[in-house]
Design a protein around this motif. Sequence first.
Motif, PDB file in Angstrom:
ATOM      1  N   ALA A 190      -7.084   2.472   0.399  1.00 30.69           N
ATOM      2  CA  ALA A 190      -8.176   3.114  -0.624  1.00 30.69           C
ATOM      3  C   ALA A 190      -9.464   2.872  -0.936  1.00 30.69           C
ATOM      4  O   ALA A 190     -10.395   3.565  -0.605  1.00 30.69           O
ATOM      5  N   ALA A 191      -9.293   1.815  -1.895  1.00 26.40           N
ATOM      6  CA  ALA A 191     -10.584   1.258  -2.549  1.00 26.40           C
ATOM      7  C   ALA A 191     -11.352   0.795  -0.912  1.00 26.40           C
ATOM      8  O   ALA A 191     -12.827   1.461  -1.291  1.00 26.40           O
ATOM      9  N   PHE A 192     -11.348   0.250  -0.083  1.00 26.44           N
ATOM     10  CA  PHE A 192     -11.569   0.292   1.010  1.00 26.44           C
ATOM     11  C   PHE A 192     -12.318   1.301   1.896  1.00 26.44           C
ATOM     12  O   PHE A 192     -13.653   1.746   2.761  1.00 26.44           O
ATOM     13  N   LEU A 193     -12.020   2.447   1.796  1.00 24.29           N
ATOM     14  CA  LEU A 193     -12.880   4.346   2.693  1.00 24.29           C
ATOM     15  C   LEU A 193     -13.707   4.016   1.549  1.00 24.29           C
ATOM     16  O   LEU A 193     -14.694   4.221   2.044  1.00 24.29           O
ATOM     17  N   MET A 194     -13.508   4.261   0.059  1.00 27.62           N
ATOM     18  CA  MET A 194     -13.864   4.221  -0.838  1.00 27.62           C
ATOM     19  C   MET A 194     -16.075   3.455  -0.641  1.00 27.62           C
ATOM     20  O   MET A 194     -17.180   4.201  -0.853  1.00 27.62           O
ATOM     21  N   ILE A 195     -16.197   2.495  -0.288  1.00 28.25           N
ATOM     22  CA  ILE A 195     -16.701   1.440   0.196  1.00 28.25           C
ATOM     23  C   ILE A 195     -17.296   2.257   1.422  1.00 28.25           C
ATOM     24  O   ILE A 195     -18.953   2.171   0.571  1.00 28.25           O
TER      25      ILE A 195
ATOM     26  N   GLY B 222       1.105  -1.373  -0.123  1.00 22.77           N
ATOM     27  CA  GLY B 222      -0.091  -0.346   0.324  1.00 22.77           C
ATOM     28  C   GLY B 222       0.656   1.400  -0.450  1.00 22.77           C
ATOM     29  O   GLY B 222       0.446   2.484   0.312  1.00 22.77           O
ATOM     30  N   SER B 223       2.047   1.240  -0.298  1.00 26.97           N
ATOM     31  CA  SER B 223       3.024   2.706  -0.093  1.00 26.97           C
ATOM     32  C   SER B 223       3.953   2.193  -1.316  1.00 26.97           C
ATOM     33  O   SER B 223       4.409   1.160  -2.081  1.00 26.97           O
ATOM     34  N   SER B 224       3.890   3.218  -1.917  1.00 24.64           N
ATOM     35  CA  SER B 224       4.826   3.598  -3.023  1.00 24.64           C
ATOM     36  C   SER B 224       6.206   4.181  -3.324  1.00 24.64           C
ATOM     37  O   SER B 224       6.815   3.528  -3.921  1.00 24.64           O
ATOM     38  N   VAL B 225       5.938   4.084  -2.031  1.00 23.39           N
ATOM     39  CA  VAL B 225       8.051   4.108  -1.748  1.00 23.39           C
ATOM     40  C   VAL B 225       8.337   2.602  -1.150  1.00 23.39           C
ATOM     41  O   VAL B 225       9.316   2.620  -1.308  1.00 23.39           O
TER      42      VAL B 225
ATOM     43  N   ILE C 183      -3.545  17.150  -5.541  1.00 25.15           N
ATOM     44  CA  ILE C 183      -2.318  16.908  -4.859  1.00 25.15           C
ATOM     45  C   ILE C 183      -1.219  17.729  -4.519  1.00 25.15           C
ATOM     46  O   ILE C 183      -0.556  16.863  -3.730  1.00 25.15           O
ATOM     47  N   ILE C 184      -1.656  19.124  -3.684  1.00 25.68           N
ATOM     48  CA  ILE C 184      -0.820  19.707  -2.870  1.00 25.68           C
ATOM     49  C   ILE C 184      -1.490  19.216  -1.297  1.00 25.68           C
ATOM     50  O   ILE C 184      -0.409  18.586  -1.058  1.00 25.68           O
ATOM     51  N   LEU C 185      -2.975  18.534  -1.683  1.00 21.88           N
ATOM     52  CA  LEU C 185      -3.089  17.901  -0.376  1.00 21.88           C
ATOM     53  C   LEU C 185      -2.360  16.475   0.339  1.00 21.88           C
ATOM     54  O   LEU C 185      -2.094  15.738   0.923  1.00 21.88           O
ATOM     55  N   GLY C 186      -1.665  15.492  -0.917  1.00 21.97           N
ATOM     56  CA  GLY C 186      -1.078  14.701  -1.186  1.00 21.97           C
ATOM     57  C   GLY C 186      -0.293  14.081  -0.897  1.00 21.97           C
ATOM     58  O   GLY C 186       0.397  12.737  -1.097  1.00 21.97           O
ATOM     59  N   MET C 187       0.616  15.608  -0.924  1.00 21.89           N
ATOM     60  CA  MET C 187       2.295  15.590  -0.929  1.00 21.89           C
ATOM     61  C   MET C 187       2.391  15.252   0.353  1.00 21.89           C
ATOM     62  O   MET C 187       1.899  15.870   1.427  1.00 21.89           O
ATOM     63  N   GLY C 188       3.962  13.929   1.042  1.00 18.39           N
ATOM     64  CA  GLY C 188       3.978  13.400   2.198  1.00 18.39           C
ATOM     65  C   GLY C 188       2.243  12.566   2.360  1.00 18.39           C
ATOM     66  O   GLY C 188       3.506  12.977   3.569  1.00 18.39           O
ATOM     67  N   SER C 189       1.420  12.118   2.175  1.00 13.22           N
ATOM     68  CA  SER C 189       0.841  11.440   2.567  1.00 13.22           C
ATOM     69  C   SER C 189       0.797  10.389   2.551  1.00 13.22           C
ATOM     70  O   SER C 189       0.810   9.732   0.605  1.00 13.22           O
ATOM     71  N   PRO C 190       0.084   9.247   3.043  1.00 14.73           N
ATOM     72  CA  PRO C 190       0.253   7.784   2.464  1.00 14.73           C
ATOM     73  C   PRO C 190      -1.049   7.935   2.471  1.00 14.73           C
ATOM     74  O   PRO C 190      -2.048   8.704   2.208  1.00 14.73           O
ATOM     75  N   THR C 191      -1.549   6.878   1.180  1.00 16.52           N
ATOM     76  CA  THR C 191      -2.207   6.059   0.390  1.00 16.52           C
ATOM     77  C   THR C 191      -3.557   6.852   1.320  1.00 16.52           C
ATOM     78  O   THR C 191      -4.306   7.441   0.608  1.00 16.52           O
ATOM     79  N   THR C 192      -3.674   5.921   2.403  1.00 14.08           N
ATOM     80  CA  THR C 192      -5.276   6.296   2.757  1.00 14.08           C
ATOM     81  C   THR C 192      -5.406   7.783   3.403  1.00 14.08           C
ATOM     82  O   THR C 192      -6.940   8.169   2.965  1.00 14.08           O
ATOM     83  N   ALA C 193      -4.199   8.172   4.184  1.00 18.91           N
ATOM     84  CA  ALA C 193      -4.345   9.788   4.761  1.00 18.91           C
ATOM     85  C   ALA C 193      -5.016  10.386   3.110  1.00 18.91           C
ATOM     86  O   ALA C 193      -5.954  11.334   4.127  1.00 18.91           O
TER      87      ALA C 193
END
Length: 702
Positions: free
Chosen positions: A301-306, A253-256, A516-526
């Motif tokens: 994140a798909a599970f959060l979409m549920i 679940g992590s790009s890194v 994009i700005i809000l997603g910088m430095g945050s993990p996928t779920t967050a």
Amino acid sequence: MSKKDQSLSVEKQQEIMQKYDPESSVRELTGLLAKVVFFILLAFSIYQLYTTTIHPLPAQIHRSVHVGFGLVLIFLLFPASQKNRIKGKIAWYDVVLAVLGFCVGAYWPLFYEQIIMRAGDMSTLDFYIGILAVTLVLEATRRAVGLPITIIAALFLVYAYWGRQMPGFLIHRGVNLDSLVQSMFFTTEGILGTPIAVSSTFIFLFLLFGSFLVKTGVGQYFNDLAVTLAGKRTGGPAKVAIFSSALQGTISGSSVANVVTSGSFTIPMMKRLGYRREFAGGVEAAASTGGQLMPPIMGAAAFLMIEFIGIDYWSIAKAAAIPALLYFTGVWIMTHFEAKRTGLSGLSDAEMPNRKEVFKKIYLLLPIVAIVFYLSSGLSVMRAAIYGILTTILVGLMREEKFRKIYPIVFGVVAVGMGIYGSITGGFSVTTSLVSATIVTILVSYLFDGNFKDTIDALVDGARTALGVVAATAAAGIIVGVVTKTGLGLKLANSLVSLANGEILLTLFFTMLAAIILGMGSPTTANYIITSTIAAPALILLGIADLPAHMFVFYFGIVADITPPVALAAFAASGVASSEPIRTGVNAAKLAIAAFIIPYMFVLEPKLLMIDTTALELIWIVFTAVCGMLAIGAGLIGYWFRQLMWFERIIALAGGLTLIYPGGYSDIIGLSVFAVILGMQFLLKRDTLGVPVERGRKKAES
């Protein structure tokens, strides 16, 4: 060349992970401390499996205990600062914080009836426990996830309390401290809200599934299979990276984490073949980031979409399939053109694995096939995850030569026996028979000296992997709680729509920037929780359906990992490739251009998400999109069947964008331009244009 020469050392991988992925910056414990943490992690997994499958608890109790486990383990494993990290030791204040985290987690189970009876009227002890819970969650998030989401959550708390002092449209009547504390920990709209609910059920189980997959050796098998299928093709190592990272996305679940685990194998191969360092790092970063867009797991994140959208998981996975395939098609096309432009071939026969040996282990992919089957067959997500874990254990045990003859006999006898009994009595379904046969087979293998240690290690590793998700979802719960309490989401949505003057393309553009700005430095779920709460409502206000709107912000939250200036996946890839970070990020963003285009496509034409469409319509949309990707890839790289002149690149880019934009007239214009540029490749000779044939590997290396 040996595997050792081709890949990074474990120490180097860990160093890069700790630098770019806060979730990997854990203490190295030894002796008694290591054993204590080991058993707490094991207890966490056992508790989760027990409460989500055998004996469910009331929501507040279950979520509180989930958070409590997370807080205790984070303070024991993650130091307050990397500078103060001492091998084998835990600071005294971290032990105190871990004890306080235990108290927070135990408060709801101990005082459940009293809290419910008070019906929102907090006692003094409630008040202080609530403040302690918020403080510990923020500190745990800073340690395990990083500063960006911690700062955002803290700012939201400030916004809630000082609402009367806010400027312009942000002003609100304010939330007093008692009400704020009560909503943050004593309702299901704050820390114990929807995000932690999903973390404590779906996400945890699928992280365990991924952990069991790793123990089967499937990660290395992905690399071997990718090399076997793509290694000898033009620019083979780059295509190996794409193939392998797409598969790795099903267990990570992590790009890194994707970049480091897969890239430590593929990036050295690409560099050795002749790819520029920045390009090699960019390929891996783009491919690894795309792994989170690939069903079935999609970075959790798909599970959060549920929960956020209120539709079943299979509808989300099905909708994500074609955009994900288009994304990887785009990256594949551009790496192919780059390889052709620079004259890079594939791997030699000596560097290829034994094809026969690789395909003999194809059974290692059975858990992934099984999880897709379980999810598509109508089973609940949690039951599908449990069955997936059981299947993975069974497949993992098949590696043992001494059990391969026992399995078919035991499994067949139990499955057939239960099937016959069930058909006579009507007491068992086919699924129940198969699952029971799996469990019996696993137990038999353990009785005959099966490798029980791998199962225990998988439970421990799964719990450790979940810690960052626990912290991120708890902090995200604070954000969601404030948005619910103050109505901020609707205010921001209205402001975005107003800024764009109601124009859908401008609103999409501004929403993209926000995501994009809000997603910088945050993990996928967050980042999905933040963007779906703040940015997605703007699109829904314009009449866009929930699924395309949420998929739009999800895509751009993911893309933040490869978008400079804060591109964690690209920076991790630069660490592996020893390249310049920003240039690596630029290359990754260029290769992932599809991720910047596809979301616009499926918002403007939801049929791409398999919504209200026929097979013929879908085939046409995919065909024109792939043609568009070909043209855009050629335009950006500057090569197709030969090198392109500057005016050909402009024509190719324009034609590609026209093809990708959904619509009858745009498709006709785009296909016409596509045909023209394709014809120019053959009609105009390279000698006439003064274009060199190929630069060759030496030019690429320089």
